[in-house]
Design a protein around this motif. Sequence first.
Motif, PDB file in Angstrom:
ATOM      1  N   ALA A   6       0.857  -1.220  -0.201  1.00  0.00           N
ATOM      2  CA  ALA A   6      -0.067  -0.015   0.134  1.00  0.00           C
ATOM      3  C   ALA A   6       0.679   1.476   0.060  1.00  0.00           C
ATOM      4  O   ALA A   6       0.413   2.177  -0.143  1.00  0.00           O
ATOM      5  CB  ALA A   6      -0.873   0.172   1.242  1.00  0.00           C
ATOM      6  N   LEU A   7       2.255   0.994   0.251  1.00  0.00           N
ATOM      7  CA  LEU A   7       2.898   2.227   0.182  1.00  0.00           C
ATOM      8  C   LEU A   7       2.683   3.174  -0.926  1.00  0.00           C
ATOM      9  O   LEU A   7       2.793   4.459  -0.724  1.00  0.00           O
ATOM     10  CB  LEU A   7       4.374   2.028   0.380  1.00  0.00           C
ATOM     11  N   GLY A   8       3.070   2.749  -2.260  1.00  0.00           N
ATOM     12  CA  GLY A   8       3.396   3.627  -3.158  1.00  0.00           C
ATOM     13  C   GLY A   8       1.754   4.355  -3.720  1.00  0.00           C
ATOM     14  O   GLY A   8       2.101   5.450  -4.473  1.00  0.00           O
ATOM     15  N   LEU A  19      15.181  13.981  -3.599  1.00  0.00           N
ATOM     16  CA  LEU A  19      15.634  13.390  -2.310  1.00  0.00           C
ATOM     17  C   LEU A  19      16.750  12.439  -2.333  1.00  0.00           C
ATOM     18  O   LEU A  19      16.716  11.791  -3.622  1.00  0.00           O
ATOM     19  CB  LEU A  19      14.492  13.001  -1.560  1.00  0.00           C
ATOM     20  N   THR A  20      17.486  12.105  -1.504  1.00  0.00           N
ATOM     21  CA  THR A  20      18.541  11.166  -1.526  1.00  0.00           C
ATOM     22  C   THR A  20      17.624   9.767  -1.528  1.00  0.00           C
ATOM     23  O   THR A  20      16.624   9.800  -1.110  1.00  0.00           O
ATOM     24  CB  THR A  20      19.546  11.198  -0.443  1.00  0.00           C
ATOM     25  N   LEU A  21      18.420   8.656  -1.985  1.00  0.00           N
ATOM     26  CA  LEU A  21      17.617   7.441  -2.010  1.00  0.00           C
ATOM     27  C   LEU A  21      17.118   7.020  -0.468  1.00  0.00           C
ATOM     28  O   LEU A  21      15.942   6.720  -0.322  1.00  0.00           O
ATOM     29  CB  LEU A  21      18.436   6.253  -2.365  1.00  0.00           C
ATOM     30  N   LYS A  22      18.056   7.294   0.410  1.00  0.00           N
ATOM     31  CA  LYS A  22      17.633   7.030   1.977  1.00  0.00           C
ATOM     32  C   LYS A  22      16.418   8.093   2.526  1.00  0.00           C
ATOM     33  O   LYS A  22      15.636   7.598   2.781  1.00  0.00           O
ATOM     34  CB  LYS A  22      18.825   7.169   2.630  1.00  0.00           C
ATOM     35  N   ASP A  23      16.728   9.263   2.033  1.00  0.00           N
ATOM     36  CA  ASP A  23      15.486  10.352   2.594  1.00  0.00           C
ATOM     37  C   ASP A  23      14.221   9.776   1.772  1.00  0.00           C
ATOM     38  O   ASP A  23      13.162   9.965   2.252  1.00  0.00           O
ATOM     39  CB  ASP A  23      15.793  11.785   2.173  1.00  0.00           C
ATOM     40  N   SER A  24      14.249   9.452   0.429  1.00  0.00           N
ATOM     41  CA  SER A  24      13.115   9.259  -0.178  1.00  0.00           C
ATOM     42  C   SER A  24      12.188   8.068   0.499  1.00  0.00           C
ATOM     43  O   SER A  24      11.217   8.082   0.789  1.00  0.00           O
ATOM     44  CB  SER A  24      13.390   8.758  -1.647  1.00  0.00           C
ATOM     45  N   ALA A  25      13.324   6.766   0.687  1.00  0.00           N
ATOM     46  CA  ALA A  25      12.424   5.701   1.410  1.00  0.00           C
ATOM     47  C   ALA A  25      12.224   6.070   2.657  1.00  0.00           C
ATOM     48  O   ALA A  25      11.047   5.641   3.093  1.00  0.00           O
ATOM     49  CB  ALA A  25      13.657   4.695   1.377  1.00  0.00           C
ATOM     50  N   GLU A  26      12.799   7.095   3.571  1.00  0.00           N
ATOM     51  CA  GLU A  26      12.232   7.406   4.725  1.00  0.00           C
ATOM     52  C   GLU A  26      10.841   8.032   4.729  1.00  0.00           C
ATOM     53  O   GLU A  26      10.182   7.784   5.449  1.00  0.00           O
ATOM     54  CB  GLU A  26      13.372   8.265   5.697  1.00  0.00           C
ATOM     55  N   GLU A  27      10.652   8.807   3.641  1.00  0.00           N
ATOM     56  CA  GLU A  27       9.481   9.732   3.808  1.00  0.00           C
ATOM     57  C   GLU A  27       8.321   8.929   3.167  1.00  0.00           C
ATOM     58  O   GLU A  27       7.259   8.898   3.750  1.00  0.00           O
ATOM     59  CB  GLU A  27       9.893  10.753   2.821  1.00  0.00           C
ATOM     60  N   ILE A  28       8.625   7.900   2.399  1.00  0.00           N
ATOM     61  CA  ILE A  28       7.683   6.975   2.133  1.00  0.00           C
ATOM     62  C   ILE A  28       6.918   6.065   3.193  1.00  0.00           C
ATOM     63  O   ILE A  28       5.859   5.829   3.280  1.00  0.00           O
ATOM     64  CB  ILE A  28       8.021   5.893   0.859  1.00  0.00           C
ATOM     65  N   VAL A  29       8.189   5.648   3.905  1.00  0.00           N
ATOM     66  CA  VAL A  29       7.839   4.615   5.181  1.00  0.00           C
ATOM     67  C   VAL A  29       6.948   5.420   6.334  1.00  0.00           C
ATOM     68  O   VAL A  29       5.951   5.129   6.693  1.00  0.00           O
ATOM     69  CB  VAL A  29       8.800   4.071   5.617  1.00  0.00           C
ATOM     70  N   ARG A  30       7.403   6.721   6.301  1.00  0.00           N
ATOM     71  CA  ARG A  30       6.927   7.588   7.374  1.00  0.00           C
ATOM     72  C   ARG A  30       5.341   7.879   7.030  1.00  0.00           C
ATOM     73  O   ARG A  30       4.499   7.755   7.740  1.00  0.00           O
ATOM     74  CB  ARG A  30       7.470   8.983   7.284  1.00  0.00           C
ATOM     75  N   ALA A  51      12.774  -3.754  -3.034  1.00  0.00           N
ATOM     76  CA  ALA A  51      12.267  -4.172  -4.346  1.00  0.00           C
ATOM     77  C   ALA A  51      11.090  -3.364  -4.925  1.00  0.00           C
ATOM     78  O   ALA A  51      11.124  -2.958  -6.072  1.00  0.00           O
ATOM     79  CB  ALA A  51      11.882  -5.495  -4.307  1.00  0.00           C
ATOM     80  N   GLN A  52      10.415  -3.090  -4.111  1.00  0.00           N
ATOM     81  CA  GLN A  52       9.177  -2.197  -4.457  1.00  0.00           C
ATOM     82  C   GLN A  52       9.674  -0.694  -5.114  1.00  0.00           C
ATOM     83  O   GLN A  52       8.969  -0.332  -6.240  1.00  0.00           O
ATOM     84  CB  GLN A  52       8.212  -1.893  -3.303  1.00  0.00           C
ATOM     85  N   LEU A  53      10.676  -0.391  -4.511  1.00  0.00           N
ATOM     86  CA  LEU A  53      10.959   1.178  -4.940  1.00  0.00           C
ATOM     87  C   LEU A  53      12.160   1.012  -6.027  1.00  0.00           C
ATOM     88  O   LEU A  53      12.472   2.202  -6.584  1.00  0.00           O
ATOM     89  CB  LEU A  53      11.763   1.894  -3.603  1.00  0.00           C
ATOM     90  N   GLY A  54      12.648  -0.168  -6.121  1.00  0.00           N
ATOM     91  CA  GLY A  54      13.621  -0.232  -7.280  1.00  0.00           C
ATOM     92  C   GLY A  54      15.005   0.140  -6.984  1.00  0.00           C
ATOM     93  O   GLY A  54      15.773   1.010  -7.764  1.00  0.00           O
ATOM     94  N   VAL A  55      15.398   0.183  -5.464  1.00  0.00           N
ATOM     95  CA  VAL A  55      16.790   0.768  -5.116  1.00  0.00           C
ATOM     96  C   VAL A  55      17.360  -0.139  -4.438  1.00  0.00           C
ATOM     97  O   VAL A  55      16.841  -1.379  -4.035  1.00  0.00           O
ATOM     98  CB  VAL A  55      16.345   2.106  -4.182  1.00  0.00           C
TER      99      VAL A  55
END
Length: 226
Positions: A6-8, A19-30, A51-55
């Motif tokens: 459901a994240l996307g 954003l950086t890859l780390k910051d992007s992932a952090e914002e998505i999870v938040r 896998a979902q984010l392709g990173v």
Amino acid sequence: MASISALGGHVDASALRHLTLKDSAEEIVRRALLSGSMKPGEIYSANSLSAQLGVSNSPTREAMMALAGKGLLEVVRNRGFRVVEMSDRDKQEVYDLRLLIEVEAVRRVAAAGVDQSEALVLKNLTEKTIETAGTEDMLEYLEADQAFHCHLVGLLGNRRWLAIVENLRDQSRITGSYHLKERGMLMSSAEEHRGIIEAVLAGDDRRAAELMTRHLDYARPDSGTA
């Protein structure tokens, strides 16, 4: 292992480019935590999210570790990450700290005064929260609400104070503040921002603190709305 499929649905993919890859992932999870699409008690894998984010796995794991450091996730050894379940005591502790820190921040901003350019920004952010409350899109409302309150606190010019307030607000809203919508309080809560800003712009620090205290009442664990 729980799915994070459901994240996307709640994320503007274009934001990942800024954003950086780390910051992007952090914002998505938040955002998934705020929306309630990640459930307390379930185990979530950094590999699945990667896998979902392709990173690669590294920035995703860094993001989830950062959120664990903020008290939003907890590490489950050799398994992944679990959403923190906030007990009544946890909620009370967060509420008490917000009364001490967030209310005082607003009082100080009012006492110091706000220039015309910042006054316009605050008024626009206020109206944005009311606009999103009208759509009843809770995730967008929570983000607009966060932008309003954090910009206001940010006028202190104290980065650490702001970071603490941001974190406390996120901790208080893990899995979503949907009680506001369910109890028909969403619009009235948003409209309280107008009174707070009016007091701040008038330099009435006592009134601003009083209104901010009242505004936080929804987060009080024994209020019946938390």
